[in-house]
Design an enzyme around this catalytic site. Structure first.
Site, PDB file in Angstrom:
ATOM      1  N   ASN A 135       7.992  -1.671   0.728  1.00 26.96           N
ATOM      2  CA  ASN A 135       8.229  -0.238   0.519  1.00 26.96           C
ATOM      3  C   ASN A 135       8.077   0.144  -0.955  1.00 26.96           C
ATOM      4  O   ASN A 135       8.482   1.225  -1.366  1.00 26.96           O
ATOM      5  CB  ASN A 135       9.624   0.148   1.030  1.00 26.96           C
ATOM      6  CG  ASN A 135      10.740  -0.608   0.318  1.00 26.96           C
ATOM      7  OD1 ASN A 135      10.498  -1.338  -0.644  1.00 26.96           O
ATOM      8  ND2 ASN A 135      11.969  -0.432   0.781  1.00 26.96           N
ATOM      9  N   HIS A 137       9.475  -1.394  -3.530  1.00 24.89           N
ATOM     10  CA  HIS A 137      10.612  -1.653  -4.431  1.00 24.89           C
ATOM     11  C   HIS A 137      10.267  -2.713  -5.477  1.00 24.89           C
ATOM     12  O   HIS A 137       9.456  -3.599  -5.243  1.00 24.89           O
ATOM     13  CB  HIS A 137      11.900  -1.956  -3.661  1.00 24.89           C
ATOM     14  CG  HIS A 137      12.017  -3.304  -3.032  1.00 24.89           C
ATOM     15  ND1 HIS A 137      12.441  -3.487  -1.738  1.00 24.89           N
ATOM     16  CD2 HIS A 137      11.800  -4.550  -3.523  1.00 24.89           C
ATOM     17  CE1 HIS A 137      12.468  -4.781  -1.472  1.00 24.89           C
ATOM     18  NE2 HIS A 137      12.084  -5.443  -2.535  1.00 24.89           N
ATOM     19  N   GLU A 142      15.239   0.423  -4.647  1.00 22.20           N
ATOM     20  CA  GLU A 142      14.676   0.924  -3.399  1.00 22.20           C
ATOM     21  C   GLU A 142      14.101   2.331  -3.597  1.00 22.20           C
ATOM     22  O   GLU A 142      14.397   2.991  -4.592  1.00 22.20           O
ATOM     23  CB  GLU A 142      15.783   0.970  -2.336  1.00 22.20           C
ATOM     24  CG  GLU A 142      16.414  -0.377  -2.015  1.00 22.20           C
ATOM     25  CD  GLU A 142      15.565  -1.230  -1.059  1.00 22.20           C
ATOM     26  OE1 GLU A 142      14.344  -1.022  -0.971  1.00 22.20           O
ATOM     27  OE2 GLU A 142      16.146  -2.115  -0.404  1.00 22.20           O
TER      28      GLU A 142
HETATM   29  C1  GLP Z   1      12.892  -8.970  -2.994  1.00 22.50           C
HETATM   30  C2  GLP Z   1      13.293  -9.110  -4.479  1.00 22.50           C
HETATM   31  C3  GLP Z   1      12.184  -8.689  -5.386  1.00 22.50           C
HETATM   32  C4  GLP Z   1      10.893  -9.265  -4.843  1.00 22.50           C
HETATM   33  C5  GLP Z   1      10.518  -8.555  -3.561  1.00 22.50           C
HETATM   34  C6  GLP Z   1       9.314  -9.126  -2.881  1.00 22.50           C
HETATM   35  O1  GLP Z   1      13.751  -8.222  -2.238  1.00 22.50           O
HETATM   36  N1  GLP Z   1      14.501  -8.468  -4.866  1.00 22.50           N
HETATM   37  O2  GLP Z   1      12.445  -9.122  -6.710  1.00 22.50           O
HETATM   38  O3  GLP Z   1       9.867  -9.094  -5.768  1.00 22.50           O
HETATM   39  O4  GLP Z   1      11.618  -8.450  -2.702  1.00 22.50           O
HETATM   40  O5  GLP Z   1       9.597 -10.357  -2.277  1.00 22.50           O
HETATM   41  P1  GLP Z   1       8.499 -11.324  -1.719  1.00 22.50           P
HETATM   42  O6  GLP Z   1       7.826 -11.936  -2.894  1.00 22.50           O
HETATM   43  O7  GLP Z   1       9.276 -12.337  -0.920  1.00 22.50           O
HETATM   44  O8  GLP Z   1       7.574 -10.531  -0.883  1.00 22.50           O
END
Ligand code: GLP
Length: 249
Positions: A135, A137, A142
């Site tokens: 999304n 973030h 968020e």
């Molecule tokens: C998480 C973390 C972020 C991360 C993102 C993507 O919730 N808080 O710091 O960059 O989501 O995660 P992923 O690399 O597992 O897709």
């Protein structure tokens, strides 16, 4: 904005690790901002191995983390502290004074947020690594988070808890809150590297590169930053338009 599109996740990991390796070699006292999640796992593995093999000094390094869950014990196998300890702190032989992560067990969370932000201001982050949520973030900021936000406590969206459930086994076990560096805190870094992999990140990357700045897509705040590099694989780059400044490896 510099964009490198790699064939796949492995190449993305190599590219990102190389970039961080070069920066650490050039400035052994560099202050790194680091992220958790699945995306950095490949680059962390390459980075720690190469640093070890080449004997790169790590005693002057400082690393800061974007976020931590609220209410999880620091030593829980699911905490971001444990993740970082396993991925980098221990393999690189970092001492406690060299790594910083928000304390999700703090009694006074507001005070902890303030302390963390002050520390970021005191030391300054040279190079910040960011993953991105589906999304849009960044950290745990968020959609709807103000662009001028500093380190704060956030209530996690159901969708984010669902995605992160893979680390916990079950969604009900994922904490409901986290402490995260705010968007403004992230923008204070001198340089930012965004990594993204997989189709589920394609929309967020599209909004970031081609969309307008909006708090509905937190990653678009980075459009305001003067030194951002994106390293992404072909799947996540599928909606990006070919143009100058985009290199396809
Ligand atoms: C998480 C973390 C972020 C991360 C993102 C993507 O919730 N808080 O710091 O960059 O989501 O995660 P992923 O690399 O597992 O897709």
């Amino acid at each position: 904005m510099n964009i490198t599109i790699t064939k796949n996740y492995s190449e993305l990991s190599v590219k990102a690790a190389e970039l961080f390796y070069k920066k650490i070699k050039a400035k052994p006292s560099i202050h790194l901002g680091l992220a958790t999640g699945k995306t950095p796992l490949g680059m962390y593995e390459i980075l720690r191995k190469k640093m070890k093999t080449d004997g790169l000094p790590t005693d002057k390094l400082k690393v800061f983390n974007l976020d931590e869950y609220v209410g999880l014990s620091k030593n829980s196998s699911k905490s971001f502290y444990t993740y970082m300890k396993k991925q980098l702190y221990e393999p690189l032989g970092l001492k406690e004074r060299q790594y910083y992560i928000p304390n999700g067990e703090a009694k006074d969370l507001e005070k902890e947020c303030l302390r963390y932000e002050q520390m970021i201001d005191q030391f300054g982050i040279d190079l910040q690594l960011l993953g991105v949520g589906r999304n849009g973030h960044i950290g745990f900021n968020e959609p709807g988070t103000p662009f001028d936000s500093l380190t704060h406590v956030v209530k996690l969206k159901e969708s984010t808890r669902k995605v992160n459930a893979s680390f916990f086994g079950d969604e009900s076990l994922v904490p409901t809150r986290a402490i995260t560096m705010g968007i403004q805190s992230i923008l204070k870094a001198k340089e930012i590297v965004v990594i993204a992999s997989g189709e589920e990140k394609a929309r967020a990357l599209y909004e970031f590169v081609h969309g307008k700045m909006t708090e509905e897509w937190p990653i678009t705040a980075l459009k305001n930053h003067s030194n951002v590099t994106v390293i992404c694989d072909q799947k996540s780059a599928r909606f990006l338009k070919r143009k100058e400044g985009v290199s396809h490896d």
